[in-house]
Structures are given as C-alpha cells and as structure tokens.
Write a protein that holds these residues in place. Structure first.
Motif, PDB file in Angstrom:
ATOM      1  N   GLN A  97     -24.718  68.198  -7.705  1.00 42.61           N
ATOM      2  CA  GLN A  97     -24.730  69.652  -7.848  1.00 42.61           C
ATOM      3  C   GLN A  97     -26.005  70.263  -7.285  1.00 42.61           C
ATOM      4  O   GLN A  97     -25.961  71.270  -6.583  1.00 42.61           O
ATOM      5  N   SER A  98     -27.135  69.656  -7.564  1.00 42.81           N
ATOM      6  CA  SER A  98     -28.412  70.222  -7.134  1.00 42.81           C
ATOM      7  C   SER A  98     -29.045  69.342  -6.072  1.00 42.81           C
ATOM      8  O   SER A  98     -29.639  68.308  -6.373  1.00 42.81           O
ATOM      9  N   GLN A 159     -28.296  75.122   3.088  1.00 39.85           N
ATOM     10  CA  GLN A 159     -28.510  74.141   4.149  1.00 39.85           C
ATOM     11  C   GLN A 159     -28.781  72.761   3.561  1.00 39.85           C
ATOM     12  O   GLN A 159     -28.265  71.751   4.052  1.00 39.85           O
ATOM     13  N   LEU A 160     -29.565  72.706   2.486  1.00 48.29           N
ATOM     14  CA  LEU A 160     -29.875  71.421   1.867  1.00 48.29           C
ATOM     15  C   LEU A 160     -28.617  70.778   1.275  1.00 48.29           C
ATOM     16  O   LEU A 160     -28.453  69.552   1.330  1.00 48.29           O
ATOM     17  N   GLN A 161     -27.715  71.616   0.753  1.00 49.13           N
ATOM     18  CA  GLN A 161     -26.469  71.084   0.212  1.00 49.13           C
ATOM     19  C   GLN A 161     -25.632  70.447   1.321  1.00 49.13           C
ATOM     20  O   GLN A 161     -24.991  69.410   1.125  1.00 49.13           O
ATOM     21  N   ARG A 162     -25.658  71.041   2.509  1.00 51.31           N
ATOM     22  CA  ARG A 162     -24.897  70.478   3.639  1.00 51.31           C
ATOM     23  C   ARG A 162     -25.569  69.225   4.182  1.00 51.31           C
ATOM     24  O   ARG A 162     -24.900  68.299   4.644  1.00 51.31           O
ATOM     25  N   VAL A 163     -26.898  69.174   4.142  1.00 53.22           N
ATOM     26  CA  VAL A 163     -27.592  67.940   4.538  1.00 53.22           C
ATOM     27  C   VAL A 163     -27.203  66.804   3.591  1.00 53.22           C
ATOM     28  O   VAL A 163     -27.005  65.660   4.029  1.00 53.22           O
ATOM     29  N   MET A 164     -27.057  67.120   2.308  1.00 56.71           N
ATOM     30  CA  MET A 164     -26.624  66.097   1.356  1.00 56.71           C
ATOM     31  C   MET A 164     -25.216  65.612   1.694  1.00 56.71           C
ATOM     32  O   MET A 164     -24.907  64.422   1.540  1.00 56.71           O
ATOM     33  N   THR A 182     -21.276  73.609  -5.150  1.00 52.93           N
ATOM     34  CA  THR A 182     -21.605  74.997  -4.776  1.00 52.93           C
ATOM     35  C   THR A 182     -21.921  75.874  -5.978  1.00 52.93           C
ATOM     36  O   THR A 182     -22.160  77.070  -5.817  1.00 52.93           O
ATOM     37  N   THR A 183     -21.941  75.315  -7.188  1.00 50.74           N
ATOM     38  CA  THR A 183     -22.134  76.120  -8.397  1.00 50.74           C
ATOM     39  C   THR A 183     -23.455  76.881  -8.386  1.00 50.74           C
ATOM     40  O   THR A 183     -23.531  78.027  -8.827  1.00 50.74           O
ATOM     41  N   VAL A 211     -15.267  67.993  -8.248  1.00 54.50           N
ATOM     42  CA  VAL A 211     -15.482  68.384  -9.639  1.00 54.50           C
ATOM     43  C   VAL A 211     -15.926  69.847  -9.678  1.00 54.50           C
ATOM     44  O   VAL A 211     -16.875  70.232  -8.984  1.00 54.50           O
ATOM     45  N   SER A 212     -15.258  70.662 -10.487  1.00 54.23           N
ATOM     46  CA  SER A 212     -15.637  72.070 -10.565  1.00 54.23           C
ATOM     47  C   SER A 212     -15.066  72.685 -11.830  1.00 54.23           C
ATOM     48  O   SER A 212     -14.133  72.153 -12.437  1.00 54.23           O
ATOM     49  N   HIS A 213     -15.651  73.809 -12.252  1.00 48.62           N
ATOM     50  CA  HIS A 213     -15.048  74.607 -13.315  1.00 48.62           C
ATOM     51  C   HIS A 213     -14.429  75.873 -12.745  1.00 48.62           C
ATOM     52  O   HIS A 213     -13.845  76.663 -13.482  1.00 48.62           O
ATOM     53  N   ASP A 214     -14.532  76.067 -11.421  1.00 44.29           N
ATOM     54  CA  ASP A 214     -14.111  77.307 -10.783  1.00 44.29           C
ATOM     55  C   ASP A 214     -12.794  77.093 -10.048  1.00 44.29           C
ATOM     56  O   ASP A 214     -12.749  76.472  -8.984  1.00 44.29           O
ATOM     57  N   LEU A 215     -11.712  77.611 -10.609  1.00 40.40           N
ATOM     58  CA  LEU A 215     -10.393  77.423 -10.000  1.00 40.40           C
ATOM     59  C   LEU A 215     -10.278  78.088  -8.636  1.00 40.40           C
ATOM     60  O   LEU A 215      -9.565  77.601  -7.760  1.00 40.40           O
TER      61      LEU A 215
END
Length: 613
Positions: A97-98, A159-164, A182-183, A211-215
């Motif tokens: 997530q982070s 950008q860091l999330q996409r690098v991950m 993306t939360t 995994v998400s809580h956002d439908l």
C-alpha cells in the motif's frame, strides 16, 4: 483452461496466550492465467491476511493453520521458509500500500527495482536494467531512461507506486498481489496509477489478486470479486453481475457506501451569519525568509476565507495544493508571512505563543492518521482526560463521567475507556481522535483528511457522525479532503485549491453541474464511478496529452493550472494573470474564461447532476 492459482479451505488463526482464534475461516477461490481477482471488505475482514497467505506468509501472532494455496506447481503452505524465499519476489510478487515505506531512501530506484531479480539470478544487471526501463515506459513514468537514477524522495507518491509495480513485475511472476496500492493517493494520481497498472497487467498477461475496500476502484481492474467479512466469503461472483445485482445484504451495504446517498444534505439551519474565523490575504510557506519576510517556498498565496458560526467549509485539492498548510496556519503551527486572521472578532496570532488559552481551546484539530495521533502507551481514558484536566480542571468522578459522555458522543461503548489504541479498529481510533478534540468544547474543528485512510463503510459512518455532531453541538468545521464527493456529503460551501491558490469557491449546490473552474472539472471527473469501463472513458476529461505552452509558463502571477489546463488560450493565459469572476451557479473562480466558454467544453463531458449531487 487449467487453474493457475487455487486456494482451498484456507485457515489462518491468531495465536493467543491460551487459545487460537480463526481470523480466516475456510476461504476458497481460484484464478485462471491472466485473470484479476479482487478481495474486498471492511478493515478486519481478512483481505490482507489472505493476500499474504498467497506468499506463504502470516503476520506476527498469526499462523497458517490449514488448507491449500497452490501457485502454479507450488503448494505454498507445504514449503519450508528457504523454499518460500526462492519464490517470493520471483514467482509471486507483492505491491504494498505504501511505496514510501517500502523503499530504501539511501538507494537509487533502479538498484532497488533490479535487486530482487539479481538475488534470484534472473539475468545480468545490464539485461535487468534494460527490462526495468522497458517497464518504466509501460507504466508511463516520466523520463523512463533516467528516472531510475533518482532516489525515492525525488519522485512523487504516484510515481513511486508505479516504480514498485516495476519491481514486482520484473521477474515475470506467476502471481502479483496488489495490496491497496492506490488508497493513499489523491484522486487524479490514482487514475494515472490505475491506468498504468491495468495496461501492464493486461498486456503482459499477468495474473493478479487486488486487495481493496473501494468497489469503484475494483470495478476497473477485476474479472471476479470475492466479498469478505469476518474472515469468511459472503459472496463470490464475476464483476459485472455483482455490481448489477449483489446477492448478499453485506455486499449491498458496501455498494451503498461506495455510492453516496444523494438525498442526504448538511443541516441547513445550523450556520449563522456571524463570522467565526476570517482569513485575509494569507501567504505562508516554509524555508528561510528573505529581507521582505517571504519564505523560500511559498505554499499559500493570497488566501481569503470566512467560516461562519456553525458552518462547514470543505477545502479540496490534490496533494501539494496547500490544504493541510492552511489548517496548520489556522491551528497556529505555522506562522504566516503575510495576511491576518481573526477569530470571533479578535485578532488570532500566527504563532502558538501569541494565542490565549481560550483560543487554544476553541480551535481543535483532528489529524488524518489516528495511529500516529494517539499515544500507543496510554489508555483511551488517559488520552481523553488530558484536555479535560488542562482546560476544565476536572478530576475524580466528574472526570470519569465526562470521559463516558465523550465516548457516548462518538458512539463508542464506555467500556473502551480502559483499552489502548492498538486494541481498537481504525474507525474506532478515529472516533477517539474526534472525541479528544470535542473534549475541549471547541467552536471550530479542523478535520485534515479524517476519512481518507478508512474503508468506505467506516468512512461513511464517520461522516454521518460529524454531521450529527454539528447538528447537536453547533460546531464549525474546516474539512480538508481530496474527494469532492466526501466534501459534498458534509459541507455547506466548498473551496477548491490548486498550487496554493484558491481557484474556486461556492456553495455545495454550485458544484452539482457545470460550469466549473477547469481544475474543479478535472477533480470531479477523477472520482471513479461504480461501473466497469469508466477508467477507459475518463481519459477525455483528464490532462494526459496536453502540448507544452512554451517558456512563459512560469512567469509569476500567471495561472498556476496553466500547464495542465485543457482550455487554456495561448497569448492570453500564458501572458496575463487571471482575475476572479463569478460564474453561473454563483461560484467565484480564478480564470480568464466566463461561464459560456466553460460550459461549451464541460457539458460535452456529459456531467450530470445525479452523478455528483
């Protein structure tokens, strides 16, 4: 087609001092190659526990107690730890997530992306770096040839999330697990990341568990959805039929939380005409100040704002727009460089030392992350007693009774007074966070992204609580968020900020239909809709392919949204500073365009009152 992933009767238990408690109770599902399955549910439903079990891992205090987790030819629950280590980051990858917490701040991005693949001996450094750059291209990262030479703090959160994601995909894994990726992102960044994730997953034929809580987010990614509650599967279906007609009542409650009730309105008889907080000509920032007293980094520029008694004002914008800085100035945590503040007709000092105890009491702040705002070593009773002792001198029976009343106010059982924060859920901790602010009997509460870290059901409950408390106590809110739907559920008026400037301000009704400031239009169209295919159609209203405006875009005083604006006019917008004007609906905007010009472009986006009312 044979199953690539099979989970059968999975059990995970929490290990107590005397006995074990089932937290995942006989969960079963399967995936074919190239499918995306979503695990959804409230906090504590077991989503992440199941996702980690796909890597053969259980968190401290938990144990994988039974069942089968088959990834290709590997039974993850039957392998030794050394065998699992050869598969993690190789055949099974994980996107956390982070990303900010997952990266080493002292190492370049490219080194961290290829590190796992080098450990698993999947190629030479040169080959793997070339593959990483190819993934950077596929994930639409800027300057893909050189971005790997940066350090984590030198790129944005999205950008860091996409690098991950590149780190997870570089080994061509059999399965990718995406755990709430993306939360923590604002709505516009979320679109970019979701679009990049979906394209890469589809083009590379990756199999994924999301995994998400956002439908609404899940609807854009998943082929099938597993609905979890209390560690059990309540519903399992293909995405389209589940969204159209869920079979279980719990799934219907999740859908209802994801689709805000448009019939709910903020209390209309609370706000008075008397100004409570007035901000005039506010400029503030960080860093060393020059001879004129201006900070090196200006975050807020010339902000005017009035909050009336009993009024709720929403402040929205992307990360970096200045929302939280505005709250910090009002709270006395940041001294303004220019401008003044008044509170209830009296000057409000910019620094803590210049404020009276009564001003401290009457302005309280509720922070975004209750985990860091509440002392983990103290009981809830101790946390709530501090402001009661400091402001009112309560002790003994009177103190205990008032703590009980505060817990009643935020709808928590009084028995929780003796618990510590780590014994509470995320929603319960946020209620304690709110109760601590209410303990001072404030007139103004600064709410800084108080629902963004919560799942949709818990977040909706917190919004309802805030609305009821406002009706009951007559308190005013300055409510900060990046989600316009959340703000419209609570607030009377809404202020839109971009790059430290107030670009639109008006009543909540003014945000029901076009025209808007172009940036407001972008924010509204960046909130995911609860239907499949939305991600592919929302591109027309975002700013993905705008041409460069030339060398004058950074001239001081010009529109800060200039480089991203889809309706900018060369020769005007890049040469002349915009003025404030009133548009149809009564909003004030900072823009060169009038109502007719904005309507012409924004009505073509098929914006409807029903979607955002």
């Amino acid at each position: 087609m044979s199953e690539l992933i099979r989970v059968q009767d999975l059990r995970v238990v929490a290990c107590g001092e005397r006995d074990e408690v089932d937290i995942v109770k006989g969960v079963s599902f399967s995936l074919q190659k190239g499918e995306v399955l979503a695990l959804i549910g409230e906090s504590g439903s077991g989503k992440t526990t199941i996702a980690l079990a796909l890597l053969g891992y259980a968190r401290r205090g938990c144990r994988l107690a039974g069942g089968v987790v088959q990834i290709g030819e590997h039974d993850m629950l039957a392998l030794s730890e050394s065998q699992l280590q050869t598969l993690r980051g190789n055949r099974v990858s994980y996107i956390a997530q982070s990303a900010a917490a997952a990266f080493n701040p002292a190492k370049k991005l490219i080194d961290q992306v290829v590190e796992g693949a080098l450990i698993h001996d999947l190629g030479s450094r040169a080959v793997l770096e070339a593959k990483a750059i190819e993934l950077f291209h596929d994930l639409a990262l800027p300057d893909p040839e050189r971005i790997g030479q940066r350090y984590p703090h030198q790129v944005s959160g999205g950008q860091l999330q996409r690098v991950m994601a590149a780190m997870a995909l570089i080994s061509d894994p059999l399965l990718v697990v995406l755990d709430e990726p993306t939360t923590a992102l604002d709505v516009t960044t979320q679109i970019d990341v979701l679009r990049a994730f979906k394209r890469v997953v589809r083009e590379r034929g990756a199999t994924a568990v999301y995994v998400s809580h956002d439908l609404a987010v899940v609807a854009q990614m998943a082929d099938q959805i597993v609905v979890l509650n209390g560690g059990e599967i309540f519903e399992h279906s293909a995405t389209a039929p589940l969204l159209k007609g869920p079979a279980h009542e719990y799934t219907r409650s999740l859908l209802a939380a994801a689709r805000p009730d448009t019939t709910i309105r903020p209390p209309s008889d609370i706000a008075q005409d008397t100004p409570l907080l007035t901000i005039q000509g506010l400029t503030a920032g960080y860093g060393n100040k020059n001879a004129q007293g201006m900070p090196a980094i200006r975050v807020l520029e010339d902000i005017d704002l009035t909050v009336r008694r009993g009024q709720a004002i929403g402040v929205i914008g992307e990360s970096g727009s200045g929302k939280s800085t505005l709250a910090r100035v009002v709270a006395g945590l940041l001294v303004p460089a220019l401008g003044g503040l008044t509170f209830d007709g009296e000057p409000l000092g910019g620094s803590l030392s210049s404020r009276t105890n009564e001003q401290f009491r009457r302005i309280q702040m509720v922070f975004q992350n209750a985990d860091t705002a509440l002392n983990p070593m103290h009981s809830i009773s101790t946390i709530l007693s501090r402001p009661l002792k400091m402001y009112f001198g309560l002790k003994g029976a009177a103190l205990r009774e008032r703590i009980g009343e505060l817990l009643d106010l935020v709808r928590l059982p009084r028995t929780m007074a003796d618990r510590r924060p780590n014994e509470l859920s995320g929603g319960q901790k946020q209620r304690v966070n709110l109760a601590r602010a209410l303990a001072a009997k404030p007139d103004l509460i600064l709410c800084d992204e108080v629902t963004s870290a919560l799942d949709t059901v818990v977040g909706a409950a917190i919004l309802e609580l805030l609305r009821d408390l406002r009706q009951q106590l007559g308190v005013s809110y300055l409510f900060i968020s990046h989600d316009i739907s959340t703000v419209r559920a609570l607030c009377d008026d809404i202020v839109v900020m971009y790059s430290g400037h107030k670009v639109q301000a008006g009543t909540r009704q003014a945000y029901a239909e076009a025209p808007f400031h172009p940036y407001t239009d972008l924010l509204i169209h960046s909130v995911p809709e609860l239907r499949q295919g939305w991600l592919e159609t929302c591109g027309a209203t975002t700013c993905q392919t705008l041409p460069p405006m030339g060398p004058k875009t950074n001239v001081p005083g010009l529109c800060t949204f200039l480089s991203r604006c889809p309706v900018r006019v060369d020769g005007l917008c890049n040469c002349v500073a915009p003025e404030r004007r009133i548009i149809v609906g009564g909003s004030e905007i900072l823009c060169h365009h009038d109502s007719a010009e904005l309507l012409k472009t924004q009505q073509s986006n098929n914006l409807t009152v029903a979607a955002y009312a």
